[in-house]
Design an enzyme around this catalytic site. Structure first.
Site, PDB file in Angstrom:
ATOM      1  N   HIS A   1      -9.646   7.309   5.211  1.00 44.79           N
ATOM      2  CA  HIS A   1      -9.579   6.172   4.277  1.00 44.79           C
ATOM      3  C   HIS A   1     -10.974   5.794   3.753  1.00 44.79           C
ATOM      4  CE1 HIS A   1      -6.861   2.536   3.164  1.00 44.79           C
ATOM      5  NE2 HIS A   1      -7.703   2.832   2.185  1.00 44.79           N
TER       6      HIS A   1
ATOM      7  N   ARG B   1      -1.549   4.612  -0.563  1.00 47.04           N
ATOM      8  CA  ARG B   1      -1.169   4.093   0.743  1.00 47.04           C
ATOM      9  C   ARG B   1      -0.302   5.133   1.436  1.00 47.04           C
ATOM     10  NH1 ARG B   1      -4.694   0.987   0.173  1.00 47.04           N
ATOM     11  NH2 ARG B   1      -4.712  -1.290   0.417  1.00 47.04           N
TER      12      ARG B   1
ATOM     13  N   GLU C   1      -1.998   4.044   9.935  1.00 47.33           N
ATOM     14  CA  GLU C   1      -3.447   4.007  10.193  1.00 47.33           C
ATOM     15  C   GLU C   1      -3.776   3.019  11.301  1.00 47.33           C
ATOM     16  OE1 GLU C   1      -5.759   3.249   6.683  1.00 47.33           O
ATOM     17  OE2 GLU C   1      -4.657   4.706   5.506  1.00 47.33           O
TER      18      GLU C   1
END
Length: 319
Positions: free
Chosen positions: A279, A232, A261
């Site tokens: 991602h 993350r 994000e």
């Protein structure tokens, strides 16, 4: 007189099933399913008063936040009393307030196993790409310069790989890295920072790990260290990492995840020693099908009152 079966549990899907369609079709035999049509958090709140007032189970993915934002305490409070399960399609569930769910009697499940192999594969790709400085070479080739002016990369053999988080994905990365460097030992966080040539981030995001790698921790790393993050983004202070990349303290980074994000730090975007993908850790047909199946199996069990496949660790005792 025979006992008539009650109404089928209502499973609300925040995202349509794209890969495990046969399983979804089987699920419809034991539950009523519907894909959310709400376009915003406010509209979802409104719909909870009407067409979603009797939902039993919510199926969600990491992309569900595009509709309703994080499943925080406010959203959890507004769910109908009929909702008893949230089945998350993914290993990281930091978008869900599991404590708020517990207070409402809602059990959260997740899908840890299916993500392991694909995420570890991408970690190794980012690691090798960052070590070999492949991103500048890709840009140079497309600019018509071939390899003119490119700096040199490094071999992985003999380097020290620090795996921060030896869970499923961390162990899978270790297994894949063994041809380059044999042997492994558990060390302190401080020693990992000080001695690693490459640091792979593989811990979940929670209150304890948010900002775990900041300016202080980066200063403790070797000069020219490489950072790879497929966990993350918020585990790392992105601004501090970008600054260290610009100064050369960090030689290169391989990133799949970002602090805010889908917004990416502009300094990272402008530094060609940052090898970045959007991602994509689990973004394969095979892995996504496994993840969908896993999450729907949790939903099926919840609908039928069976033992859940994988409640989140915080909710294991609530079954």
């Amino acid at each position: 007189m025979p006992i008539m079966p009650g109404p089928r549990p209502f499973i609300l899907f925040f995202n349509p099933v794209r890969h495990a369609v046969p399983f979804y079709q089987q699920l419809q035999k034991v539950a009523r399913t519907e894909v959310v049509t709400s376009k915003s958090r406010e509209e979802f709140y409104s719909d909870l008063q009407r067409k979603y007032k009797d939902i039993s189970i919510i199926y969600r993915t990491s992309a569900s936040g595009a509709v309703a934002g994080n499943f925080d305490a406010d959203l959890i409070q507004r769910l109908p009393s009929s909702c008893k399960h949230i089945c998350h399609n993914g290993a990281g569930y930091d978008q869900i307030d599991v404590n708020a769910c517990a207070k409402r009697g809602i059990i959260v499940t997740y899908a840890p196993d299916p993500v392991t192999e694909a995420t570890a594969d991408l970690s190794i790709w980012l690691m090798l790409g960052a070590l070999r400085q492949l991103n500048p070479s890709l840009n140079s080739l497309r600019a018509g310069k071939f390899k003119t002016g490119l700096d040199f990369g490094h071999d992985p053999q003999g380097k020290i790989l620090g795996i921060l988080g030896m869970g499923r994905i961390g162990r899978a990365i270790k297994k894949r890295a063994e041809p380059f460097a044999a042997g492994a030992e558990y060390v302190s966080f401080e020693r990992l920072l000080a001695e690693s040539d490459i640091i792979s981030i593989n811990v979940p995001l929670n209150a304890q790990t948010k900002g775990l790698i900041g300016e202080k921790e980066i200063s403790q790393m070797k000069d020219g260290a490489v950072i790879v993050n497929t966990a993350r983004g918020a585990i790392i202070d992105e601004a501090a990492m970008a600054k260290a990349l610009d100064s050369g303290k960090i030689a290169s980074v391989g990133l799949d995840v970002y602090e805010n994000e889908p917004r990416v730090n502009e300094c990272l975007l402008q530094n060609d020693r940052a090898l970045m993908v959007p991602h994509l850790g689990t973004h394969t047909v095979e892995t996504l099908a496994k993840m969908e199946t896993w999450a729907m199996e949790n939903a099926r069990r919840a609908a039928l009152g069976e033992k859940l496949l994988s409640p989140v660790p915080e909710h294991i005792d609530f079954q």
